[in-house]
Design an enzyme around this catalytic site. Structure first.
Site, short mmCIF file in Angstrom:
data_model
loop_
_atom_site.label_atom_id
_atom_site.label_comp_id
_atom_site.label_asym_id
_atom_site.label_seq_id
_atom_site.Cartn_x
_atom_site.Cartn_y
_atom_site.Cartn_z
N SER A 57 -1.51 -24.48 -1.44
CA SER A 57 -1.56 -25.89 -1.86
C SER A 57 -0.58 -26.24 -2.97
O SER A 57 -0.32 -27.40 -3.21
CB SER A 57 -2.98 -26.25 -2.32
OG SER A 57 -3.31 -25.57 -3.51
N HIS A 96 -3.90 -26.56 -9.59
CA HIS A 96 -3.24 -27.81 -9.18
C HIS A 96 -2.59 -28.49 -10.37
O HIS A 96 -2.87 -28.15 -11.52
CB HIS A 96 -4.23 -28.76 -8.51
CG HIS A 96 -4.51 -28.38 -7.08
ND1 HIS A 96 -5.45 -29.03 -6.32
CD2 HIS A 96 -3.96 -27.46 -6.26
CE1 HIS A 96 -5.48 -28.50 -5.10
NE2 HIS A 96 -4.58 -27.54 -5.06
N ASP A 124 -7.25 -34.65 -5.67
CA ASP A 124 -8.34 -33.68 -5.51
C ASP A 124 -9.75 -34.27 -5.58
O ASP A 124 -10.72 -33.52 -5.60
CB ASP A 124 -8.24 -32.60 -6.59
CG ASP A 124 -7.04 -31.70 -6.39
OD1 ASP A 124 -6.43 -31.74 -5.31
OD2 ASP A 124 -6.73 -30.93 -7.32
#
Length: 184
Positions: A57, A96, A124
């Site tokens: 990701s 992230h 998210d």
């Protein structure tokens, strides 16, 4: 296989005192690893100073198997920082990038944070717990300060194949317990 049987046979023929010495040596190795981990926690101010990237990701910034080094200093986060956070009731932390920040009060550390994976299409919020729209400082484990590319891939293999983990631990223990004493 004959090599392993040789180690097992050698272990069976050891004297009691040597067996105790080898067990103490194994305990020192394990204790040293734990001491290093605790020292990293103190230096980095992070509960988990080292994590391994488990998904794609964050590509192309970070790839599966990269080892990331974290800090959790008393400084506000900024848009663009790559952080590691953990969702309540989930075991695996998420790596992230900070997409957006809202200040909750005059305290610069009192922030609400929205994140997104570089390789993901949307933010998210779907990953956060139900009805939670932002992360708070208590959800965050740390900010990325360094990377060691691909070195953590063995962690992924050990998680994907649990039997490999037990084989590796068994072999390492066997090698430590049957190591030749350089003084003998």
């Amino acid at each position: 296989m004959d090599v392993i049987l040789g180690y097992v046979d050698e272990f069976r023929h050891m004297k009691f005192r040597k067996i105790i010495l080898q067990i103490v040596s194994l305990a020192i190795v394990v204790g040293s690893a734990l001491s290093i981990w605790k020292s990293l926690q103190v230096v980095s101010f992070s509960e988990s100073p080292v994590v391994v990237v488990l998904s794609g990701s964050m590509e192309p910034a970070y790839y599966r198997g990269d080892i990331l080094f974290l800090t959790f200093l008393n400084k506000p986060f900024e848009v663009g920082d790559v952080i590691v956070y953990k969702i309540k009731d989930q075991d695996i932390p998420i790596v992230h990038r900070v997409l957006q920040i809202q200040q909750k009060s005059d305290d610069p550390l009192d922030q609400l944070i929205l994140t997104k994976g570089d390789n993901n299409q949307v933010d998210d919020r779907a990953l956060y717990p139900r009805k939670q729209m932002w992360l708070e400082r208590s959800d965050i484990m740390g900010k990325i300060e360094g990377v060691l590319p691909y070195v953590g891939y063995i962690t992924i293999l050990l998680n994907d194949y649990p039997s490999l983990k037990f084989i590796m631990i068994g072999l390492m223990s066997l090698f430590v317990l049957t190591a030749k004493d350089p003084q003998s």
